[in-house]
Design a protein around this motif. Structure first.
Motif, PDB file in Angstrom:
ATOM      1  N   PRO A 275       0.799  -1.223   0.000  1.00 43.90           N
ATOM      2  CA  PRO A 275       0.000   0.000   0.000  1.00 43.90           C
ATOM      3  C   PRO A 275       0.838   1.283   0.000  1.00 43.90           C
TER       4      PRO A 275
ATOM      5  N   THR B 195     -11.181   1.845  -2.487  1.00 42.37           N
ATOM      6  CA  THR B 195     -12.029   0.735  -2.087  1.00 42.37           C
ATOM      7  C   THR B 195     -11.527  -0.538  -2.749  1.00 42.37           C
ATOM      8  N   LEU B 196     -11.280  -1.550  -1.942  1.00 38.98           N
ATOM      9  CA  LEU B 196     -10.909  -2.876  -2.425  1.00 38.98           C
ATOM     10  C   LEU B 196     -12.064  -3.800  -2.089  1.00 38.98           C
TER      11      LEU B 196
ATOM     12  N   GLU C 114     -13.882  -2.984   1.659  1.00 36.42           N
ATOM     13  CA  GLU C 114     -13.469  -1.989   2.645  1.00 36.42           C
ATOM     14  C   GLU C 114     -12.945  -0.757   1.940  1.00 36.42           C
TER      15      GLU C 114
ATOM     16  N   PHE D 192     -10.483   2.698   2.285  1.00 33.61           N
ATOM     17  CA  PHE D 192      -9.262   3.128   2.955  1.00 33.61           C
ATOM     18  C   PHE D 192      -9.022   4.594   2.629  1.00 33.61           C
TER      19      PHE D 192
ATOM     20  N   VAL E 284      -2.377   5.890   0.066  1.00 32.51           N
ATOM     21  CA  VAL E 284      -3.082   5.275   1.184  1.00 32.51           C
ATOM     22  C   VAL E 284      -2.497   5.813   2.487  1.00 32.51           C
TER      23      VAL E 284
ATOM     24  N   ASP F   4      -3.923   3.208   7.558  1.00 28.86           N
ATOM     25  CA  ASP F   4      -4.730   2.175   6.914  1.00 28.86           C
ATOM     26  C   ASP F   4      -3.900   1.071   6.258  1.00 28.86           C
ATOM     27  N   HIS F   5      -2.579   1.183   6.287  1.00 28.44           N
ATOM     28  CA  HIS F   5      -1.728   0.178   5.639  1.00 28.44           C
ATOM     29  C   HIS F   5      -1.975  -1.230   6.188  1.00 28.44           C
TER      30      HIS F   5
ATOM     31  N   LEU G 169      -5.391  -2.620   5.161  1.00 28.28           N
ATOM     32  CA  LEU G 169      -5.415  -2.965   3.739  1.00 28.28           C
ATOM     33  C   LEU G 169      -4.637  -4.258   3.493  1.00 28.28           C
TER      34      LEU G 169
ATOM     35  N   GLN H  54      -6.037  -7.637   1.795  1.00 25.66           N
ATOM     36  CA  GLN H  54      -5.338  -8.232   0.652  1.00 25.66           C
ATOM     37  C   GLN H  54      -5.062  -9.716   0.919  1.00 25.66           C
TER      38      GLN H  54
END
Length: 172
Positions: free
Chosen positions: A37, A60-61, A73, A75, A86, A90-91, A94, A98
């Motif tokens: 990220p 958004t992922l 979610e 981020f 990012v 939020d790393h 995320l 992932q």
């Protein structure tokens, strides 16, 4: 109602020839499920008549398995000057998403589908004109790498949804 510029909409521009082919080729190996990220950033070059409302940019992922189970979610994206990345806070979240989606993909490579999008809320500045202005978008694939042009010098109107123009608010 939020006005949105969608990064995913840039892909639609490829049919119009606005996306820089060399960048698409370079980006073909980017896997949003394994990318760090901290390494990926988007640079916006917008006309002076348009700005981004602070604290409105998100990445958004989302993914859905064949059985209908899904995850999605958002981020926070920090905007510094004209670069979106990012938010540090939020790393970890995320990376966890992932890993979860990557596990799904490993279990069912053809039945797991995903999407990655960027949403932001634009606002108009003094002297705003819907018809004026051009924009460019570049992507950085590596934290120390160069920004590669994704969309170069296109009419701003191609990046903003039609319904957003009528309700575009004045920047504060």
């Amino acid at each position: 109602m939020h006005k949105q510029l969608l990064l995913s909409a840039l892909i639609l521009l490829a049919a119009c020839g606005d996306i820089v082919p060399a960048t698409l080729w370079a980006a073909k190996d980017i896997d949003p499920l394994t990318a760090d990220p901290a390494d990926i950033a988007v640079r916006l070059d917008l006309p002076d008549a348009v700005a981004i409302v602070p604290n409105t940019a998100t990445l958004t992922l989302a993914a859905r398995k064949a059985d209908g189970t899904g995850a999605e979610e958002g981020f926070v994206l920090d905007l510094r000057d004209d670069v979106l990345s990012v938010a540090q806070r939020d790393h970890a979240r995320l990376r966890a998403l992932q890993a979860r989606i990557l596990d799904w993909k490993d279990q069912d490579p053809t039945g797991t589908r995903g999407s990655l999008s960027v949403h932001l809320e634009p606002c108009r500045t003094e002297g705003f004109s819907r018809q004026e202005g051009r924009a460019s978008v570049a992507i950085r694939l590596d934290e120390d790498g160069a920004f590669l042009p994704l969309v170069a010098d296109v009419p701003l109107a191609t990046l903003v949804k039609d319904e957003a123009w009528d309700s575009l608010e004045q920047c504060q």
